[in-house]
Write an enzyme that holds these catalytic residues in place. Structure first.
Site, PDB file in Angstrom:
ATOM      1  N   ASP A 182      37.817  39.141  69.885  1.00  0.00           N
ATOM      2  CA  ASP A 182      36.953  39.179  68.702  1.00  0.00           C
ATOM      3  C   ASP A 182      36.497  40.608  68.420  1.00  0.00           C
ATOM      4  O   ASP A 182      35.861  40.856  67.400  1.00  0.00           O
ATOM      5  CB  ASP A 182      35.719  38.285  68.916  1.00  0.00           C
TER       6      ASP A 182
ATOM      7  N   ASP B 262      39.637  30.388  57.604  1.00  0.00           N
ATOM      8  CA  ASP B 262      39.058  30.225  58.942  1.00  0.00           C
ATOM      9  C   ASP B 262      38.050  29.086  58.938  1.00  0.00           C
ATOM     10  O   ASP B 262      38.039  28.224  58.050  1.00  0.00           O
ATOM     11  CB  ASP B 262      38.458  31.570  59.403  1.00  0.00           C
ATOM     12  N   ASP B 263      37.175  29.096  59.894  1.00  0.00           N
ATOM     13  CA  ASP B 263      36.194  28.040  60.149  1.00  0.00           C
ATOM     14  C   ASP B 263      35.374  27.702  58.896  1.00  0.00           C
ATOM     15  O   ASP B 263      35.004  28.592  58.138  1.00  0.00           O
ATOM     16  CB  ASP B 263      35.256  28.573  61.255  1.00  0.00           C
TER      17      ASP B 263
ATOM     18  N   ASP C 119      41.598  27.358  67.831  1.00  0.00           N
ATOM     19  CA  ASP C 119      40.501  28.055  68.503  1.00  0.00           C
ATOM     20  C   ASP C 119      39.896  27.177  69.590  1.00  0.00           C
ATOM     21  O   ASP C 119      40.082  25.962  69.612  1.00  0.00           O
ATOM     22  CB  ASP C 119      39.439  28.421  67.450  1.00  0.00           C
ATOM     23  N   MET C 120      39.112  27.783  70.478  1.00  0.00           N
ATOM     24  CA  MET C 120      38.430  27.062  71.568  1.00  0.00           C
ATOM     25  C   MET C 120      37.262  27.947  71.971  1.00  0.00           C
ATOM     26  O   MET C 120      37.452  28.960  72.622  1.00  0.00           O
ATOM     27  CB  MET C 120      39.441  26.915  72.706  1.00  0.00           C
ATOM     28  N   ASN C 121      36.056  27.537  71.555  1.00  0.00           N
ATOM     29  CA  ASN C 121      34.957  28.502  71.594  1.00  0.00           C
ATOM     30  C   ASN C 121      33.880  28.288  72.649  1.00  0.00           C
ATOM     31  O   ASN C 121      32.757  28.741  72.471  1.00  0.00           O
ATOM     32  CB  ASN C 121      34.294  28.559  70.214  1.00  0.00           C
TER      33      ASN C 121
ATOM     34  N   ARG D 121      27.235  27.266  71.820  1.00  0.00           N
ATOM     35  CA  ARG D 121      27.490  27.365  70.383  1.00  0.00           C
ATOM     36  C   ARG D 121      27.259  25.991  69.729  1.00  0.00           C
ATOM     37  O   ARG D 121      28.019  25.561  68.870  1.00  0.00           O
ATOM     38  CB  ARG D 121      28.908  27.854  70.114  1.00  0.00           C
TER      39      ARG D 121
ATOM     40  N   CYS E 216      43.687  31.004  70.185  1.00  0.00           N
ATOM     41  CA  CYS E 216      42.491  31.848  70.141  1.00  0.00           C
ATOM     42  C   CYS E 216      41.442  31.135  70.985  1.00  0.00           C
ATOM     43  O   CYS E 216      41.441  29.908  71.068  1.00  0.00           O
ATOM     44  CB  CYS E 216      42.035  31.935  68.681  1.00  0.00           C
TER      45      CYS E 216
HETATM   46  C1  GLA Z   1      35.864  32.365  67.145  1.00  0.00           C
HETATM   47  C2  GLA Z   1      37.082  33.178  66.790  1.00  0.00           C
HETATM   48  C3  GLA Z   1      36.841  33.874  65.470  1.00  0.00           C
HETATM   49  C4  GLA Z   1      36.526  32.861  64.399  1.00  0.00           C
HETATM   50  C5  GLA Z   1      35.359  31.989  64.815  1.00  0.00           C
HETATM   51  C6  GLA Z   1      35.124  30.841  63.857  1.00  0.00           C
HETATM   52  O1  GLA Z   1      34.791  33.167  67.462  1.00  0.00           O
HETATM   53  O2  GLA Z   1      37.395  34.068  67.803  1.00  0.00           O
HETATM   54  O3  GLA Z   1      37.969  34.643  65.105  1.00  0.00           O
HETATM   55  O4  GLA Z   1      37.659  32.071  64.149  1.00  0.00           O
HETATM   56  O5  GLA Z   1      35.549  31.448  66.109  1.00  0.00           O
HETATM   57  O6  GLA Z   1      34.077  30.025  64.231  1.00  0.00           O
END
Ligand code: GLA
Length: 756
Positions: free
Chosen positions: A548, A366-367, A478-480, A443, A526
């Site tokens: 999440d 992941d990140d 992802d896109m946060n 963020r 996501c």
């Molecule tokens: C979002 C995603 C998580 C994770 C984080 C990483 O919140 O929903 O599952 O991947 O980003 O920064």
């Protein structure tokens, strides 16, 4: 022929296996809605269009205002006397808003056209099941042609709609509002169902009685959003899973949307859906076209269950393109909740190795693997591997994990840029922003201006370069954060109102490149969990991270709302640690598994931190996923009960299309004193066939001998083993049902029945 036209009555009739939709052309040339509902076998058509109340052409001229106020427009326009919610607002070069459409001609063809630059349903089989009607409408004053497109999908009882605007004149036009679909229904009482929520509690089902006036759900966040969902259904009062009439609309689009019901003065209901007009203004220059995204409509007279079935079948067969659509996806383990940003290659390898020893098939990094991203305050946009953190190249880590026999996946967030990044330092004008205004950081990140091709290309070149550098099987895109500060340095003032939509078109182009350049890649979308879980994204990725919130109990409502529209295989669903990160709740490992089994299954934890009991349960869970996933993903889904305060249990059933097996999932949310068994029933079985209970999974005392319910009265014990030998008829199981004993808080069971 599922689409026909009668010149005598000037009526278009669009049929699917169980439904009919009818459009009439009035004497003045307006296209009006006549009917959507149960299938009509034969029809004469006389007087069906509600315009005959208007005495005649000369009177009509005088009475046009009254006519406009009540005529059931197939595609209503604004500015010329219809004061209900409109679908289209266009202004001329002088900035004057007004549009009036009259029917010109039609085309009927087999199959389904694609929509330029947009996700859209398709007709893969080409076996005559899908047909398309194009109604060409004209506004001679604006020299505007509006093509209303309807496609009928017989088997799935779906009608899709979209709209294309062609500026045929020699003056530029401005589109201030362009929705994609409208149903102008007669006066009836309806309730409106929508999906509501927020971060970590997406798509909860909400229901309200329709009141006079306009009531809408919408998003202006630049993503379809977890707050409201691009879906509404109008249902007759009392509608439940099996009974009642349902009119549903779902949008194949991932940005701003509006879905609205307008109960007007004559108690007629207008239901519309399309791009939200907030900050939308599209310059339609001479000779240019604009395509409005697709709306999926379905009608059911057999309640919400039939609506769900229609949508599931349709999305599986006609929208999800991925080669993985009907396949069991690899069971993944993701390191996010296990490590957050604190990892190196050895730590990741250890997580992968432990997971592999338990039967898990894919490791997802992941990140935090790129640039200098050791926290969420920096690095987005720097899509080069942090080789010091990974103790070598990405390829060396991937090869090491693949040598275990696992697949490898990676996380990216291509739409974003951190102010603290090399990319931002090199291109400070690449983020969306309004001149002289500090753009909102969320963020600690800004949103890239995806309307600009050079930005899209640079980011995708970097990301594709990384993906080419190692053998990567899966990407989590992802896109946060939501969009704000909608301004671009690259367009003039006349085009700023196009940015929201151009952003979404840019996103679609980037994902199209990804799935084209890597045809075997498994893509999971996501957005801060499930903020962009919509039909548009399903065109690119067969699965989307649902939320999440990984708590099994919170997930019940999130998954119920999601699976009301989308096939279960599209829902990313993982088992995570306890106490749960989002709500602090303790739930049995087994219940976490049973709930995650409803989606695309995986783990989001560090196996070495589990208890021995929990760890030992994983191989069985893996086996169970492989045993049941095809049934869950490709069968029919039936909602049996939604938990509420009076009856705190949740229950759903998956039955094979050929009725050969059925799996019932039961989750007891809370236990109560002096509780008796609950009766549940199966659905979708062959009534005269015999079924055997082949397996019961879970509940107290099966996996956890020390469970506190062991000492409860015998009533609360699980079924005796000899019960497994019994056989029932399908109609017994569907009508009489069977009893499940009290299980205790957060306990769950699976019951698997197989035709003998
Ligand atoms: C979002 C995603 C998580 C994770 C984080 C990483 O919140 O929903 O599952 O991947 O980003 O920064």
């Amino acid at each position: 022929m599922s689409i026909s036209y009668s010149e005598a009555s000037r009526i278009f009739k669009l049929d699917t296996d169980n439904t009919t939709y009818m459009i009439g052309i009035s004497p003045e040339g307006y296209a009006g809605h006549i009917y959507y509902g149960k299938k009509i076998g034969h029809f004469c058509g006389a007087g069906m269009l509600r315009c005959n109340e208007i005495p005649g052409p000369s009177v009509l001229k005088r009475e046009k205002g009254g006519f406009q106020a009540s005529f059931p427009y197939e595609y209503p326009t604004g500015g010329v006397g219809d004061y209900r919610v409109s679908c289209l607002d266009v202004s001329n070069e002088k900035g004057q808003n007004g549009c009036e459409l009259c029917y010109d001609h039609y085309e009927i063809s087999d199959g389904k056209p694609s929509l330029e630059g947009l996700p859209a349903s398709f007709d893969k089989e080409k076996d005559g099941d899908v047909q398309t009607l194009k109604l060409f409408m004209k506004d001679p004053v604006l020299d505007l042609e509006v093509v209303l497109q309807y496609s009928t999908f017989n088997r799935e009882n779906i009608i899709t709609r979209s709209v294309i605007l062609n500026n045929k004149g020699d003056h530029d036009l401005s589109i201030n509002r362009v929705l994609s679909a409208c149903i102008d229904m007669d006066n009836r009482q309806y309730e409106m169902i929508s999906l509501h929520g927020g971060w970590a509690r997406e798509r909860h089902i909400s229901r309200r009685t329709l009141a006079y006036g306009q009531q809408a759900v919408h998003s202006t966040r630049g993503v379809s959003s977890p707050q409201e969902h691009p879906f509404i259904a109008l249902v007759t009062p009392g509608t439940n899973q099996e009974q009642g009439e349902v009119y549903a609309m779902n949008f194949v689009y991932s940005g701003n949307f509006v879905a609205e019901a307008d109960l007007s003065q004559n108690s007629a209901v207008r239901m519309v859906m399309g791009i939200d007009p907030y900050d939308f203004c599209w310059k339609l220059n001479c000779g240019c076209s604009f395509t409005a995204p697709e709306v999926v409509m379905t009608y059911s007279h057999e309640g919400l269950g039939q609506m769900t079935g229609n949508l599931h079948d349709f999305y599986r067969a006609h929208l999800i393109r991925s080669p993985y659509e009907s396949e069991n996806r690899p069971i993944l383990i993701n390191n996010w909740e296990g490590t957050y940003f604190d990892f190196n290659a050895d730590k990741l390898y250890k997580i992968a190795k432990d997971a592999h020893d338990s039967g898990i098939e894919m490791f997802v990094m992941d990140d935090g693997w790129f640039g200098h991203r050791d926290n969420d305050g920096c690095g987005l946009g720097d899509w080069y591997v942090n080789e010091s953190k990974l103790q070598g190249s990405l390829k060396s880590l991937v090869d090491r994990i693949k040598a275990l026999g696992m697949k490898f996946g990676i996380w990216v967030e291509p739409e974003m840029i951190s102010p603290d990044s090399d990319l931002y330092r090199a291109h400070p004008d690449w983020a969306l922003e309004i001149e002289s205004r500090d753009p909102l950081q969320s963020r600690a990140q800004l949103v890239l201006d995806l309307s600009r091709k050079e930005i899209r290309d640079t980011v995708m070149d970097m990301i594709c370069g990384v993906l080419h550098s190692a053998d990567i099987d899966y990407v989590k895109w992802d896109m946060n954060r939501y969009l704000s500060d909608i301004g671009s340095v690259s367009v003039d003032s006349g085009h700023q109102g196009e940015l929201y939509h151009r952003y979404v078109l840019g996103l679609y182009e980037m994902q199209e490149r990804l799935v084209t350049e890597f045809p075997n890649l498994l893509l999971e979308n996501c957005s801060s969990g499930g903020a962009r879980f919509d039909a548009g994204m399903l065109y690119y990725s067969p699965q989307i991270w649902t939320s999440d919130d990984t708590d099994a109990i919170e997930r019940l409502r999130i998954q119920e709302g999601t699976e009301m529209l989308y096939p279960m295989s599209t829902m990313g669903a993982h088992i995570s640690k306890c106490p749960n990160e989002q709500v602090g709740r303790m739930t049995p490992f087994e219940t976490r598994a049973n709930v995650a089994l409803a989606g695309t299954f995986g783990y989001e934890l560090v196996i070495s931190k589990l208890s021995d009991d929990e760890r030992n349960m994983i191989p069985k869970q893996v086996e169970r996923y492989h045993k049941y996933h095809s049934l869950i993903a490709n069968g029919n889904y039936y909602r049996i009960h939604s938990w509420d305060d009076d009856e705190p249990f949740d229950c759903w059933v998956n039955t094979a299309k050929d009725k050969s097996e059925s799996l019932l999932t039961y989750v007891q949310v809370l236990g109560r004193p002096n509780e008796v068994s609950r009766r549940v029933h199966l659905s979708g079985l062959d009534p005269v066939a015999r079924y055997k209970l082949e397996e019961i999974v879970g509940g107290p005392s099966t996996d956890n001998p020390g469970d506190r319910n062991v000492d409860a009265p015998s009533l609360s014990r699980p079924e005796a083993v000899e019960e497994l030998k019994e056989i029932w008829f399908g109609d017994e199981l569907m009508n009489v049902g069977f009893l499940i004993p009290p299980l205790g808080d957060f306990r769950s069971r699976l019951y698997h029945y197989v035709k003998t």
